[in-house]
Write a protein that holds these residues in place. Structure first.
Motif, PDB file in Angstrom:
ATOM      1  N   UNK A  75      -5.002   3.041 -10.841  1.00  0.00           N
ATOM      2  CA  UNK A  75      -3.759   2.516 -10.726  1.00  0.00           C
ATOM      3  C   UNK A  75      -3.616   1.170 -10.127  1.00  0.00           C
ATOM      4  N   UNK A  76      -3.177   0.115 -10.963  1.00  0.00           N
ATOM      5  CA  UNK A  76      -3.141  -1.163 -10.464  1.00  0.00           C
ATOM      6  C   UNK A  76      -1.472  -1.399 -10.027  1.00  0.00           C
ATOM      7  N   UNK A  77      -1.441  -1.932  -8.771  1.00  0.00           N
ATOM      8  CA  UNK A  77      -0.127  -2.533  -8.329  1.00  0.00           C
ATOM      9  C   UNK A  77      -0.141  -4.149  -8.685  1.00  0.00           C
ATOM     10  N   UNK A  78       0.448  -4.427  -9.479  1.00  0.00           N
ATOM     11  CA  UNK A  78       0.775  -5.766 -10.147  1.00  0.00           C
ATOM     12  C   UNK A  78       2.223  -6.340  -9.112  1.00  0.00           C
ATOM     13  N   UNK A  79       1.788  -7.224  -7.890  1.00  0.00           N
ATOM     14  CA  UNK A  79       2.535  -7.570  -6.911  1.00  0.00           C
ATOM     15  C   UNK A  79       3.167  -9.112  -7.436  1.00  0.00           C
ATOM     16  N   UNK A  80       4.408  -9.368  -7.691  1.00  0.00           N
ATOM     17  CA  UNK A  80       4.897 -10.655  -7.982  1.00  0.00           C
ATOM     18  C   UNK A  80       5.521 -11.299  -6.873  1.00  0.00           C
ATOM     19  N   UNK A 111     -13.173  -6.775  -6.585  1.00  0.00           N
ATOM     20  CA  UNK A 111     -11.691  -6.758  -6.690  1.00  0.00           C
ATOM     21  C   UNK A 111     -10.983  -5.432  -6.346  1.00  0.00           C
ATOM     22  N   UNK A 112      -9.719  -5.499  -5.728  1.00  0.00           N
ATOM     23  CA  UNK A 112      -9.129  -4.537  -5.407  1.00  0.00           C
ATOM     24  C   UNK A 112      -7.799  -4.312  -6.211  1.00  0.00           C
ATOM     25  N   UNK A 113      -7.388  -3.031  -5.958  1.00  0.00           N
ATOM     26  CA  UNK A 113      -6.211  -2.646  -6.970  1.00  0.00           C
ATOM     27  C   UNK A 113      -4.793  -3.212  -6.553  1.00  0.00           C
ATOM     28  N   UNK A 114      -4.805  -4.224  -6.032  1.00  0.00           N
ATOM     29  CA  UNK A 114      -3.414  -4.744  -5.686  1.00  0.00           C
ATOM     30  C   UNK A 114      -3.739  -6.298  -6.244  1.00  0.00           C
ATOM     31  N   UNK A 115      -3.031  -6.777  -7.220  1.00  0.00           N
ATOM     32  CA  UNK A 115      -3.176  -7.836  -7.888  1.00  0.00           C
ATOM     33  C   UNK A 115      -1.738  -8.925  -7.580  1.00  0.00           C
ATOM     34  N   UNK A 116      -1.924  -9.857  -6.796  1.00  0.00           N
ATOM     35  CA  UNK A 116      -0.868 -10.971  -6.647  1.00  0.00           C
ATOM     36  C   UNK A 116      -0.866 -11.710  -7.730  1.00  0.00           C
ATOM     37  N   UNK A 117      -0.064 -11.666  -8.706  1.00  0.00           N
ATOM     38  CA  UNK A 117       0.104 -12.695  -9.916  1.00  0.00           C
ATOM     39  C   UNK A 117       1.616 -12.955 -10.062  1.00  0.00           C
ATOM     40  N   UNK A 135      19.311  -1.736  -2.066  1.00  0.00           N
ATOM     41  CA  UNK A 135      18.132  -1.126  -1.977  1.00  0.00           C
ATOM     42  C   UNK A 135      16.875  -2.390  -1.743  1.00  0.00           C
ATOM     43  N   UNK A 136      15.712  -2.221  -1.584  1.00  0.00           N
ATOM     44  CA  UNK A 136      14.552  -2.921  -1.690  1.00  0.00           C
ATOM     45  C   UNK A 136      14.341  -3.755  -2.593  1.00  0.00           C
ATOM     46  N   UNK A 137      14.260  -5.020  -2.638  1.00  0.00           N
ATOM     47  CA  UNK A 137      13.910  -5.774  -3.853  1.00  0.00           C
ATOM     48  C   UNK A 137      12.399  -5.400  -4.628  1.00  0.00           C
ATOM     49  N   UNK A 138      12.902  -4.957  -5.735  1.00  0.00           N
ATOM     50  CA  UNK A 138      11.641  -4.714  -6.584  1.00  0.00           C
ATOM     51  C   UNK A 138      10.653  -5.857  -6.702  1.00  0.00           C
ATOM     52  N   UNK A 139       9.413  -5.723  -6.592  1.00  0.00           N
ATOM     53  CA  UNK A 139       8.677  -6.973  -6.644  1.00  0.00           C
ATOM     54  C   UNK A 139       7.291  -6.517  -7.194  1.00  0.00           C
ATOM     55  N   UNK A 140       7.106  -5.359  -7.829  1.00  0.00           N
ATOM     56  CA  UNK A 140       5.972  -5.097  -8.248  1.00  0.00           C
ATOM     57  C   UNK A 140       6.103  -4.233  -9.712  1.00  0.00           C
ATOM     58  N   UNK A 141       4.906  -4.007 -10.520  1.00  0.00           N
ATOM     59  CA  UNK A 141       4.938  -3.183 -11.548  1.00  0.00           C
ATOM     60  C   UNK A 141       3.397  -2.461 -11.573  1.00  0.00           C
ATOM     61  N   UNK A 142       3.526  -1.213 -11.844  1.00  0.00           N
ATOM     62  CA  UNK A 142       2.146  -0.430 -11.908  1.00  0.00           C
ATOM     63  C   UNK A 142       1.634  -0.496 -13.273  1.00  0.00           C
ATOM     64  N   UNK A 143       0.141  -0.709 -13.204  1.00  0.00           N
ATOM     65  CA  UNK A 143      -0.587  -0.400 -14.234  1.00  0.00           C
ATOM     66  C   UNK A 143      -1.745   0.763 -14.283  1.00  0.00           C
TER      67      UNK A 143
END
Length: 250
Positions: free
Chosen positions: A115-120, A166-172, A131-139
């Motif tokens: 399960x990858x976290x795409x952090x924006x 490479x870890x499962x949190x991707x900052x892109x 609420x908290x600002x949505x800043x990621x999607x899941x892959x």
């Protein structure tokens, strides 16, 4: 309906569930799917610093929990038919649908590899301030069974990450303007994101399928890296956008 075809690319116009049934069984090496998130609910978001409606199109309107789940299960089953036994599927989504899809995959007997976290880092601010600002999607990256011998180009990905695993949190960052030269799709993914997925789980000459082709980022990255591509979309204008991008290779 075949919209466009050349030596390495085939673009198909129509409902992906129906069109997937026309493809050869167990012919696809990798699938990347970015299905509707069902977010077109007349809410608001922020675009270029201004308040904007979140509505993206009729295809993104929720039909309710059971209807949405049925749709996701059906297209996943159609993908399962064409995916090779050792092939893998990537599915992107926000919390609105990704858990439904994970459940459907496990119902079908799939094994979730990662399960990858795409952090924006440049995600749009939250306009409601409730609420908290949505800043990621899941892959979700999955294969047909736990015993399936999936492809993972470990050494390449390690080198891509500076010699470290490479870890499962991707900052892109979100999709840059330079990738929107030929038109805009409301859910366009950045090439950098697709590059990691495709290069991690395919080799040159493999066939990559995107059942929700959209702006064609999956196809652009696949062809740029000597993979073959099949894209399906229900909207002709988005297939034309895909065709232009692939021919011009932005």
């Amino acid at each position: 309906m075949q919209f466009y075809k050349d030596e390495n690319v085939e673009l198909i116009l129509g409902n992906c569930i129906e069109k997937l049934m026309e493809l050869n069984e167990k012919s696809i090496d990798m699938i990347f799917a970015d299905p509707p998130y069902r977010l077109s609910n007349d809410g608001i978001t922020c675009k270029s610093g201004k308040i904007a409606c979140v509505n993206k199109g009729y295809w993104d309107i929720s039909g309710g929990f059971l209807s949405d789940y049925k749709f996701n299960k059906e297209w996943l089953m159609a993908c399962d038919r064409v995916l090779k036994d050792n092939g893998t599927i990537w599915v992107s989504g926000t919390y609105h649908i990704i858990h439904l899809i994970a459940f459907a995959l496990m119902e079908l007997g799939y094994h979730i590899i990662n399960e990858i976290v795409w952090f924006k880092p440049n995600a749009a601010p939250n306009m409601s301030c409730r609420c908290f600002t949505a800043s990621h999607e899941m892959l979700i990256w999955a294969k047909k069974s736990k015993k399936a011998k999936h492809k993972f180009n470990y050494n390449f990905i390690k080198e891509l990450n500076g010699g470290k695993q490479m870890r499962s949190i991707w900052e892109i960052p979100t999709t840059p303007k330079r990738e929107k030269t030929y038109g805009i799709h409301p859910t366009q993914k950045p090439k950098q994101l697709l590059y990691r997925c495709i290069m991690a789980s395919t080799d040159e000459g493999d066939i990559v399928l995107d059942p929700f082709c959209g702006s064609g980022t999956t196809g652009v990255v696949a062809v740029e890296n000597n993979r073959n591509f099949i894209g399906i979309d229900i909207e002709e204008e988005y297939l034309e956008l895909t065709r232009k991008r692939i021919l011009q290779m932005d």
